[in-house]
Scaffold this motif. Structure first.
Motif, PDB file in Angstrom:
ATOM      1  N   ASN A 233       0.860  -1.176   0.000  1.00  0.00           N
ATOM      2  CA  ASN A 233       0.000   0.000   0.000  1.00  0.00           C
ATOM      3  C   ASN A 233       0.901   1.231   0.000  1.00  0.00           C
ATOM      4  O   ASN A 233       1.697   1.423   0.935  1.00  0.00           O
ATOM      5  N   SER A 235       1.933   5.291  -2.166  1.00  0.00           N
ATOM      6  CA  SER A 235       1.499   6.436  -2.961  1.00  0.00           C
ATOM      7  C   SER A 235       2.720   7.225  -3.394  1.00  0.00           C
ATOM      8  O   SER A 235       3.841   6.975  -2.944  1.00  0.00           O
ATOM      9  N   TYR A 239       5.323   4.712  -5.184  1.00  0.00           N
ATOM     10  CA  TYR A 239       4.587   4.065  -6.277  1.00  0.00           C
ATOM     11  C   TYR A 239       5.362   4.144  -7.583  1.00  0.00           C
ATOM     12  O   TYR A 239       5.473   3.157  -8.317  1.00  0.00           O
ATOM     13  N   THR A 251      -2.774  -2.744  -9.967  1.00  0.00           N
ATOM     14  CA  THR A 251      -2.793  -1.480  -9.217  1.00  0.00           C
ATOM     15  C   THR A 251      -4.248  -1.127  -8.937  1.00  0.00           C
ATOM     16  O   THR A 251      -5.025  -0.921  -9.869  1.00  0.00           O
ATOM     17  N   PRO A 253      -6.822   1.436  -6.603  1.00  0.00           N
ATOM     18  CA  PRO A 253      -6.892   2.607  -5.713  1.00  0.00           C
ATOM     19  C   PRO A 253      -7.264   2.185  -4.295  1.00  0.00           C
ATOM     20  O   PRO A 253      -8.107   1.312  -4.082  1.00  0.00           O
ATOM     21  N   TRP A 258      -2.495   3.636  -3.393  1.00  0.00           N
ATOM     22  CA  TRP A 258      -2.580   2.497  -4.295  1.00  0.00           C
ATOM     23  C   TRP A 258      -2.270   1.200  -3.562  1.00  0.00           C
ATOM     24  O   TRP A 258      -1.377   1.151  -2.717  1.00  0.00           O
ATOM     25  N   VAL A 260      -0.757  -2.144  -4.548  1.00  0.00           N
ATOM     26  CA  VAL A 260       0.042  -2.608  -5.688  1.00  0.00           C
ATOM     27  C   VAL A 260       0.513  -4.038  -5.440  1.00  0.00           C
ATOM     28  O   VAL A 260       1.003  -4.356  -4.350  1.00  0.00           O
TER      29      VAL A 260
END
Length: 293
Positions: A233, A235, A239, A251, A253, A258, A260
């Protein structure tokens, strides 16, 4: 039934090497041939169905030598090419009747019974009188499936069979192949759609750049990727770093930014969690991550 492929290579006149020393043994049941576009899958299919000769190596089909016994091998085959075409002036049932005749069904009554049987199986019976060229893309694909199977072949080779099919049609086709695979037949399913392989194939081979990267069961392939699949998790900068350094498989939201999933060695982020791989993760591990090492 058994297919034995030894040291098979194919080099085209322009120097492109499509296959590089491929060695495989394929027995009864469903066999998946998985790989990206350009991996050599179609070249291997064309050799197996006697449409193309290899540069070097050998193929034996149930004891018959592909280089000497092409006629005998063709009698066993049902083939659906990726680029399936037909006579556009024929109606749907007429084309399938023609295909049944080519498959060796000489008795007209028996042939027409088989035609109706397969039109029903692939969901085309209601459009049997429609011109084949007026069928939708998915219907044309189903007609191609029927022509490959109508002669009760012992070896069925299908190249990207679910292209153009909606989810319901794909499930119908996979069910047909699953039923056939319980008989004394070999079904070779060549595709880049991982879901088709995971649903129906007992064994598979991964092809990349003309070479076999893996040969075994889907379960064994997944085991190879254990310890190399992570969920994070993240951002912002992290990311972007993940996308640049690792093979990202999904991916989604999330509240943090994000969620991932990615493939690679140990990820040095505090919230990186190792997860159990699926066949898609394993495919990416071999095709993307391993090729970057």
């Amino acid at each position: 039934m058994k297919i034995v492929i030894k040291d098979l290579s194919k080099v085209y006149k322009n120097g492109k090497r499509a296959l590089n020393n491929v060695n495989l043994e394929i027995e009864n049941g469903m066999f998946g041939l998985l790989g990206p576009n350009g991996a050599g899958k179609s070249s291997l299919m064309r050799i197996l169905v006697t449409m193309m000769k290899p540069t070097t190596g050998s193929v034996h089909v149930n004891g018959f030598d592909l280089s000497k016994d092409r006629g005998e091998i063709r009698k066993m085959l049902g083939y659906l090419p990726q680029d399936f075409r037909f006579f556009t002036k024929l109606r749907t049932w007429e084309f399938l009747d023609y295909a049944a005749g080519l498959a060796g069904i000489k008795n007209k009554k028996q042939r027409l019974q088989k035609v109706d049987e397969w039109l029903e199986k692939v969901g085309l019976f209601d459009v049997r009188e429609r011109s084949a060229n007026k069928l939708s893309g998915g219907m044309k694909r189903r007609l191609g499936i029927a022509q490959a199977l109508i002669g009760d072949p012992k070896i069925i080779v299908v190249d990207e069979p679910t292209t153009g099919l909606d989810p319901e049609e794909r499930i119908r086709f996979r069910n047909i192949l699953s039923e056939l695979s319980q008989q004394d037949v070999i079904i070779i399913l060549s595709t880049h759609i991982i879901g088709d392989i995971s649903s129906v194939c007992r064994d598979l081979a991964l092809l990349n750049n003309g070479s076999v990267q893996f040969n075994g069961s889907p379960e064994d392939l997944v085991k190879q990727a254990r310890g190399h699949v992570w969920q994070v998790n993240t951002s912002g900068f992290e990311y972007e770093m993940l996308k640049a350094k690792y093979a990202v498989t999904s991916t989604i939201p999330s509240v943090e930014g994000w969620e991932v999933q990615c493939v690679g060695d140990k990820i040095e982020l505090n919230n990186a969690v190792e997860i159990e791989p699926n066949l898609e993760h394993a495919y990416v591990y071999f095709m993307d991550y391993m090729s970057m090492q």
